[in-house]
Scaffold this motif. Sequence first.
Motif, PDB file in Angstrom:
ATOM      1  N   ASP A  44      72.897  19.109  29.784  1.00 12.43           N
ATOM      2  CA  ASP A  44      74.055  19.870  30.258  1.00 12.43           C
ATOM      3  C   ASP A  44      74.720  20.717  29.186  1.00 12.43           C
ATOM      4  OD1 ASP A  44      73.926  18.899  32.949  1.00 12.43           O
ATOM      5  OD2 ASP A  44      74.778  16.999  32.264  1.00 12.43           O
ATOM      6  N   LEU A  45      74.171  20.752  27.992  1.00 13.73           N
ATOM      7  CA  LEU A  45      74.778  21.551  26.931  1.00 13.73           C
ATOM      8  C   LEU A  45      74.654  23.036  27.259  1.00 13.73           C
ATOM      9  CD1 LEU A  45      73.466  19.676  23.762  1.00 13.73           C
ATOM     10  CD2 LEU A  45      75.737  19.526  24.791  1.00 13.73           C
ATOM     11  N   PRO A  46      75.740  23.801  27.078  1.00 16.93           N
ATOM     12  CA  PRO A  46      75.713  25.233  27.431  1.00 16.93           C
ATOM     13  C   PRO A  46      74.589  26.012  26.756  1.00 16.93           C
ATOM     14  CG  PRO A  46      77.954  24.507  26.956  1.00 16.93           C
ATOM     15  CD  PRO A  46      77.062  23.378  26.586  1.00 16.93           C
ATOM     16  N   GLY A  47      74.289  25.668  25.520  1.00 13.46           N
ATOM     17  CA  GLY A  47      73.291  26.425  24.777  1.00 13.46           C
ATOM     18  C   GLY A  47      71.877  26.320  25.325  1.00 13.46           C
ATOM     19  N   TYR A  48      71.635  25.356  26.205  1.00 13.08           N
ATOM     20  CA  TYR A  48      70.290  25.163  26.741  1.00 13.08           C
ATOM     21  C   TYR A  48      70.118  25.685  28.163  1.00 13.08           C
ATOM     22  CZ  TYR A  48      68.545  22.181  22.941  1.00 13.08           C
ATOM     23  OH  TYR A  48      68.103  21.701  21.730  1.00 13.08           O
ATOM     24  N   GLN A  49      71.174  26.157  28.799  1.00 16.60           N
ATOM     25  CA  GLN A  49      71.077  26.493  30.223  1.00 16.60           C
ATOM     26  C   GLN A  49      70.128  27.653  30.509  1.00 16.60           C
ATOM     27  OE1 GLN A  49      72.298  24.210  32.360  1.00 16.60           O
ATOM     28  NE2 GLN A  49      72.677  23.283  30.346  1.00 16.60           N
ATOM     29  N   ALA A  50      70.161  28.690  29.704  1.00 17.35           N
ATOM     30  CA  ALA A  50      69.258  29.825  29.919  1.00 17.35           C
ATOM     31  C   ALA A  50      67.808  29.387  29.702  1.00 17.35           C
ATOM     32  CB  ALA A  50      69.611  30.973  28.974  1.00 17.35           C
ATOM     33  N   LEU A  51      67.590  28.549  28.693  1.00 18.92           N
ATOM     34  CA  LEU A  51      66.243  28.058  28.418  1.00 18.92           C
ATOM     35  C   LEU A  51      65.737  27.203  29.579  1.00 18.92           C
ATOM     36  CD1 LEU A  51      64.925  26.642  25.095  1.00 18.92           C
ATOM     37  CD2 LEU A  51      64.785  25.223  27.125  1.00 18.92           C
ATOM     38  N   ILE A  52      66.605  26.363  30.134  1.00 21.16           N
ATOM     39  CA  ILE A  52      66.205  25.517  31.258  1.00 21.16           C
ATOM     40  C   ILE A  52      65.799  26.379  32.447  1.00 21.16           C
ATOM     41  CG2 ILE A  52      67.052  23.864  32.984  1.00 21.16           C
ATOM     42  CD1 ILE A  52      68.788  22.648  30.726  1.00 21.16           C
ATOM     43  N   GLU A  53      66.582  27.381  32.764  1.00 18.47           N
ATOM     44  CA  GLU A  53      66.259  28.253  33.897  1.00 18.47           C
ATOM     45  C   GLU A  53      64.939  28.984  33.673  1.00 18.47           C
ATOM     46  OE1 GLU A  53      67.702  28.335  36.818  1.00 18.47           O
ATOM     47  OE2 GLU A  53      68.990  26.729  36.055  1.00 18.47           O
ATOM     48  N   GLU A  54      64.699  29.395  32.461  1.00 20.86           N
ATOM     49  CA  GLU A  54      63.447  30.096  32.132  1.00 20.86           C
ATOM     50  C   GLU A  54      62.254  29.163  32.325  1.00 20.86           C
ATOM     51  OE1 GLU A  54      61.293  32.084  28.205  1.00 20.86           O
ATOM     52  OE2 GLU A  54      63.483  31.880  28.257  1.00 20.86           O
ATOM     53  N   GLU A  55      62.377  27.922  31.873  1.00 23.77           N
ATOM     54  CA  GLU A  55      61.270  26.970  32.009  1.00 23.77           C
ATOM     55  C   GLU A  55      61.044  26.584  33.461  1.00 23.77           C
ATOM     56  OE1 GLU A  55      59.270  26.453  29.527  1.00 23.77           O
ATOM     57  OE2 GLU A  55      60.638  27.751  28.399  1.00 23.77           O
ATOM     58  N   LEU A  56      62.104  26.431  34.238  1.00 27.55           N
ATOM     59  CA  LEU A  56      61.956  26.091  35.650  1.00 27.55           C
ATOM     60  C   LEU A  56      61.280  27.224  36.417  1.00 27.55           C
ATOM     61  CD1 LEU A  56      65.310  24.266  36.463  1.00 27.55           C
ATOM     62  CD2 LEU A  56      63.095  23.283  35.888  1.00 27.55           C
ATOM     63  N   ALA A  57      61.599  28.451  36.070  1.00 27.71           N
ATOM     64  CA  ALA A  57      60.945  29.589  36.722  1.00 27.71           C
ATOM     65  C   ALA A  57      59.445  29.591  36.427  1.00 27.71           C
ATOM     66  CB  ALA A  57      61.584  30.894  36.241  1.00 27.71           C
ATOM     67  N   ALA A  58      59.090  29.232  35.181  1.00 25.10           N
ATOM     68  CA  ALA A  58      57.678  29.182  34.815  1.00 25.10           C
ATOM     69  C   ALA A  58      56.957  28.061  35.568  1.00 25.10           C
ATOM     70  CB  ALA A  58      57.539  28.974  33.310  1.00 25.10           C
ATOM     71  N   VAL A  59      57.631  26.922  35.745  1.00 27.03           N
ATOM     72  CA  VAL A  59      57.035  25.802  36.481  1.00 27.03           C
ATOM     73  C   VAL A  59      56.799  26.184  37.940  1.00 27.03           C
ATOM     74  CG1 VAL A  59      57.509  23.494  37.380  1.00 27.03           C
ATOM     75  CG2 VAL A  59      57.899  23.984  34.969  1.00 27.03           C
TER      76      VAL A  59
END
Length: 316
Positions: A44-59
Amino acid sequence: MTTRLDALKRCSLVVADTGDLDAIQRYRPHDATTNPSLILKAFDLPGYQALIEEELAAVKAETRDRQVQAEHAVDRLAVAMGSEIAKAVPGRVSTEVAARLSFDTQASIRKAHELIESYEQRGVGRDRVLIKLASTWEGIRAAEVLEREGIQCNLTLLFSDAQAQACFDAGVFLVSPFVGRVTDWYKQATGRDYAPDEDPGVRFVRGVCARVGRGGYATVVMGASFRTLGQVLALAGCPRLTISPALLEELSAEEGEVAPGVEIPAVGECPAPLDEPTFRWGHNQDAMANDKLAEGIRRFYEDQRTLEARLAERLG
């Protein structure tokens, strides 16, 4: 005046036990360790949210199978976070093979290959990564194969002398004997508190360091799972210490010197390698180690499942 953290860094190589990039950048450790529990905390850290969305899109682009999506998402997220961490530390980042594979040597090897390939695709070489495996007989055998392939390993959830010896025999790069969880077991069993020098977890790690020295093994010992500042300071001089942000903050807030609490003895006699029956019997005779290894695998598995569920929600 020197802070305790800077003084400790003169005795031991300090590793951050966290996936929090801000903390890693603040305390400037040499390495960082991660596991499903720490990734879950960082989720839930703010700094990781864009990275999480990018990885989920790739999955989502890889497969439509929801269960497969969630499992792949955990690996992609672990490697993506690890790649960001690798930019912030001069040394290594440890990334864990799923706990559900702790008793499957071949599956652990395949997963390690997948993780290393994913890191290399992101421009992070295998020389910057440690594959983290539970110190089961099967995990140690997987590490033995991987080490021969040039993939170095961090054997975690280490609680017994048998586990330590088997890791040394296998030539693993690094072992993580746990301090706090050992002491937790003895405190519950005896109902007493322990001063740092008589702390069971501290004494266990000192014993692992002594075994490395006497046997002349190349394996690095990294004390892990600290509960108190006293435990950390009592193990100054252990080659590496992986420390939580809360304790790193305490160390950075205090001024003072740090005296080594660990001495590595000169090379003596190297014992015969353990075979599987001797390993299993030796580990079995340590009630604490049996309890804590099984509990640790279950906890990591539960956090993995929780992380998969959180990612499945985000996948929609």
